[in-house]
Design an enzyme around this catalytic site. Structure first.
Site, PDB file in Angstrom:
ATOM      1  N   GLY A  12      14.198 -45.524 -12.727  1.00 31.45           N
ATOM      2  CA  GLY A  12      13.704 -44.110 -12.615  1.00 31.45           C
ATOM      3  C   GLY A  12      14.702 -43.598 -13.361  1.00 31.45           C
ATOM      4  N   GLN A  15      15.265 -36.694 -13.589  1.00 26.85           N
ATOM      5  CA  GLN A  15      16.356 -35.767 -13.421  1.00 26.85           C
ATOM      6  C   GLN A  15      17.487 -36.522 -12.841  1.00 26.85           C
ATOM      7  OE1 GLN A  15      15.934 -33.217 -15.409  1.00 26.85           O
ATOM      8  NE2 GLN A  15      15.144 -31.524 -13.865  1.00 26.85           N
ATOM      9  N   ARG A  85       9.774 -32.992  -4.758  1.00 28.09           N
ATOM     10  CA  ARG A  85       8.750 -32.122  -4.147  1.00 28.09           C
ATOM     11  C   ARG A  85       8.725 -31.052  -5.166  1.00 28.09           C
ATOM     12  NH1 ARG A  85      11.856 -30.102   1.246  1.00 28.09           N
ATOM     13  NH2 ARG A  85      14.003 -30.747   0.375  1.00 28.09           N
ATOM     14  N   ARG A  91       9.746 -33.239   2.482  1.00 32.61           N
ATOM     15  CA  ARG A  91       9.942 -34.733   1.819  1.00 32.61           C
ATOM     16  C   ARG A  91       8.877 -35.614   2.310  1.00 32.61           C
ATOM     17  NH1 ARG A  91      15.233 -32.660   3.376  1.00 32.61           N
ATOM     18  NH2 ARG A  91      16.449 -32.387   1.730  1.00 32.61           N
ATOM     19  N   ASN A  98       4.850 -42.013  -3.115  1.00 35.86           N
ATOM     20  CA  ASN A  98       6.197 -42.834  -3.107  1.00 35.86           C
ATOM     21  C   ASN A  98       6.296 -44.088  -2.700  1.00 35.86           C
ATOM     22  OD1 ASN A  98       7.046 -40.632  -4.949  1.00 35.86           O
ATOM     23  ND2 ASN A  98       8.642 -39.817  -3.593  1.00 35.86           N
ATOM     24  N   ILE A 121      17.288 -43.424  -3.343  1.00 38.10           N
ATOM     25  CA  ILE A 121      17.459 -42.048  -3.201  1.00 38.10           C
ATOM     26  C   ILE A 121      16.001 -41.482  -3.017  1.00 38.10           C
ATOM     27  CG2 ILE A 121      18.366 -39.995  -4.358  1.00 38.10           C
ATOM     28  CD1 ILE A 121      19.990 -41.473  -6.173  1.00 38.10           C
ATOM     29  N   SER A 122      14.797 -42.073  -3.536  1.00 34.83           N
ATOM     30  CA  SER A 122      13.804 -41.489  -3.473  1.00 34.83           C
ATOM     31  C   SER A 122      13.207 -41.129  -2.021  1.00 34.83           C
ATOM     32  CB  SER A 122      12.406 -42.583  -3.897  1.00 34.83           C
ATOM     33  OG  SER A 122      13.028 -43.255  -5.173  1.00 34.83           O
ATOM     34  N   HIS A 178      16.981 -37.830   6.766  1.00 29.46           N
ATOM     35  CA  HIS A 178      17.412 -37.035   5.783  1.00 29.46           C
ATOM     36  C   HIS A 178      15.907 -35.974   5.875  1.00 29.46           C
ATOM     37  CE1 HIS A 178      18.688 -35.276   2.027  1.00 29.46           C
ATOM     38  NE2 HIS A 178      17.475 -35.990   1.375  1.00 29.46           N
TER      39      HIS A 178
HETATM   40  N1  APR Z   1       8.470 -47.214 -11.792  1.00 28.62           N
HETATM   41  C1  APR Z   1       9.658 -46.593 -12.186  1.00 28.62           C
HETATM   42  N2  APR Z   1       9.702 -45.564 -12.375  1.00 28.62           N
HETATM   43  C2  APR Z   1       8.795 -44.579 -11.754  1.00 28.62           C
HETATM   44  C3  APR Z   1       7.830 -45.117 -11.294  1.00 28.62           C
HETATM   45  C4  APR Z   1       7.702 -46.489 -11.168  1.00 28.62           C
HETATM   46  N3  APR Z   1       6.635 -46.914 -10.807  1.00 28.62           N
HETATM   47  N4  APR Z   1       7.020 -43.893 -11.097  1.00 28.62           N
HETATM   48  C5  APR Z   1       7.518 -42.885 -11.552  1.00 28.62           C
HETATM   49  N5  APR Z   1       8.617 -43.374 -12.130  1.00 28.62           N
HETATM   50  C6  APR Z   1       9.672 -42.418 -12.667  1.00 28.62           C
HETATM   51  C7  APR Z   1       9.220 -41.218 -13.424  1.00 28.62           C
HETATM   52  O1  APR Z   1       8.522 -41.496 -14.685  1.00 28.62           O
HETATM   53  C8  APR Z   1      10.405 -40.192 -13.409  1.00 28.62           C
HETATM   54  O2  APR Z   1      11.088 -40.591 -14.756  1.00 28.62           O
HETATM   55  O3  APR Z   1      10.687 -41.742 -11.976  1.00 28.62           O
HETATM   56  C9  APR Z   1      10.888 -40.606 -12.469  1.00 28.62           C
HETATM   57  C10 APR Z   1      11.445 -39.636 -11.448  1.00 28.62           C
HETATM   58  O4  APR Z   1      12.055 -38.545 -11.945  1.00 28.62           O
HETATM   59  P1  APR Z   1      11.734 -37.059 -11.507  1.00 28.62           P
HETATM   60  O5  APR Z   1      10.345 -36.443 -11.567  1.00 28.62           O
HETATM   61  O6  APR Z   1      12.743 -36.202 -12.487  1.00 28.62           O
HETATM   62  O7  APR Z   1      12.492 -37.041 -10.086  1.00 28.62           O
HETATM   63  P2  APR Z   1      14.027 -36.761  -9.658  1.00 28.62           P
HETATM   64  O8  APR Z   1      14.168 -35.479  -9.775  1.00 28.62           O
HETATM   65  O9  APR Z   1      14.604 -37.700 -10.618  1.00 28.62           O
HETATM   66  O10 APR Z   1      13.876 -37.291  -8.204  1.00 28.62           O
HETATM   67  C11 APR Z   1      13.230 -38.617  -7.832  1.00 28.62           C
HETATM   68  O11 APR Z   1      14.525 -38.938  -5.871  1.00 28.62           O
HETATM   69  O12 APR Z   1      15.476 -36.936  -4.407  1.00 28.62           O
HETATM   70  C12 APR Z   1      14.400 -37.768  -4.653  1.00 28.62           C
HETATM   71  O13 APR Z   1      12.379 -36.376  -3.941  1.00 28.62           O
HETATM   72  C13 APR Z   1      13.081 -36.919  -4.782  1.00 28.62           C
HETATM   73  O14 APR Z   1      11.576 -38.808  -4.808  1.00 28.62           O
HETATM   74  C14 APR Z   1      12.314 -37.892  -5.543  1.00 28.62           C
HETATM   75  C15 APR Z   1      13.482 -39.091  -6.405  1.00 28.62           C
END
Ligand code: APR
Length: 324
Positions: A12, A15, A85, A91, A98, A121-122, A178
């Site tokens: 991932g 952010q 979210r 969550r 997810n 963390i997801s 959480h």
């Molecule tokens: N495999 C790998 N990466 C993926 C997949 C996948 N199958 N599906 C989505 N992603 C990537 C997206 O392309 C994106 O770049 O996961 C990333 C998630 O980043 P953001 O949308 O910016 O989310 P972020 O704020 O980093 O949070 C990620 O952590 O705290 C938790 O609730 C939050 O579940 C969320 C996760």
């Protein structure tokens, strides 16, 4: 023999992933490979961070990947893949989307980094860690989740701000899942050894007012993620979750034996069997090395039980939906 730097894989590159990469590099924790399904995104982010290496004084390498093969050899994998979210969402609302993502991620970690320590963390965190462990089949001590380090840091920050003292002297612990039912442990919170409630009572010279202030801090702690979501509007917190997960990764890589609140699998500890819940644990070179138990009074135990039940409900939901 040849010495090699540890390899850290970030699954991932959104952010949180971006901040994780920058912190890992700035602390020289190891070579970083950032995987994302979006083409060029992890390559762009890691190149951007790497180009500050002269300024930030790090020698570790950073690279981006869209092929899981590139995570081969990773000792630590930090997972943020998934959607965050938006305002109005809990969550738990992320469960359906997810779970499917985490399942695929877990299969690839199992295939390409079978010896890794996995920090999830997801969200919804407790359910996603459970799923990660189930799909990888890794020993429970090698799969754990980031929530308590951040929730406890939020709790400690609010206490420090209220008392006007350095947060470095505040010890505060949050247990449980959480989510909205997390359990900030007021009785154990202290500033340099002095109970926080005593400091508040002395400050306000009124126990009822002190309790009211602490109740507000506890409520703000449980809602802290939501508070950030409401301000950002487009996503959820990312600086602080990244800092928290890096502290956990560092404890593993440097075998620090730190006692950190993490989402760990309980096998009888705290009276819970076979569920992942937030508890203090010794984190070192073998991942979750030991769960640290502590006594809870009746009220704390009731809050903890409620929180564990909400985790159980979520895990049951995953089973009912055929996701687990
Ligand atoms: N495999 C790998 N990466 C993926 C997949 C996948 N199958 N599906 C989505 N992603 C990537 C997206 O392309 C994106 O770049 O996961 C990333 C998630 O980043 P953001 O949308 O910016 O989310 P972020 O704020 O980093 O949070 C990620 O952590 O705290 C938790 O609730 C939050 O579940 C969320 C996760």
């Amino acid at each position: 023999m040849e010495f090699k730097r540890p390899k850290i894989a970030l699954i991932g590159g959104g952010q949180i992933g971006g901040v994780l990469a920058q912190l890992a590099a700035q602390r020289n924790l190891g070579d970083v490979v950032m995987f994302d399904i979006v083409e060029n995104l992890p390559q762009g982010k890691t190149l951007d961070i790497a180009e500050a290496s002269r300024i930030d004084r790090f020698d570790v390498s950073l690279s981006g990947a869209n092929d899981y093969k590139d995570i081969e050899g990773a000792g630590v994998v930090i997972v943020t893949a998934g959607v965050p979210r938006k305002p109005g969402m809990s969550r738990d609302d992320l469960l359906g989307t997810n779970s499917k993502i985490i399942k695929g991620v877990a299969e690839n970690i199992k295939k390409y980094a079978p010896d890794a320590y996995v920090i999830v963390i997801s969200n919804p965190l407790d359910a996603m860690v459970t799923l990660m462990r189930e799909v990888t089949g890794f020993p429970a001590g090698r799969v754990f989740g980031q929530a308590g380090v951040l929730d406890s840091s939020r709790f400690a920050s609010f206490i420090a701000w209220e008392l006007g003292v350095s947060v470095k002297d505040v010890n505060a612990l949050v247990l449980g899942g959480h989510g909205d039912t997390m359990v900030p442990l007021v009785r154990y919170a202290n500033v340099a050894g002095v109970p926080v409630m005593e400091m508040l009572e002395r400050k306000y010279k009124d126990p009822a007012k002190a309790k009211e202030v602490m109740d507000a801090i506890v409520a703000r702690t449980a809602d802290a993620g939501g508070e950030v979501v409401r301000l950002l509007k487009t996503g959820s917190a990312f600086y602080s979750p990244a800092s928290a997960a890096i502290q956990m990764a560092e404890a593993v890589i440097k075998d620090e034996k730190r006692i950190l609140p993490v989402c760990a699998r309980l096998d009888g500890e705290f009276g819970v069997n076979g569920y992942y819940v937030g508890v203090p644990a010794v984190i070192g070179g073998k991942g979750v090395e030991k769960i640290v138990e502590l006594s809870l009074n009746e009220t704390e135990q009731a809050m903890f039980d409620k929180s564990v039940n909400s985790v159980k409900t979520l895990v049951d939901d995953m089973k009912r939906l055929g996701l687990l």
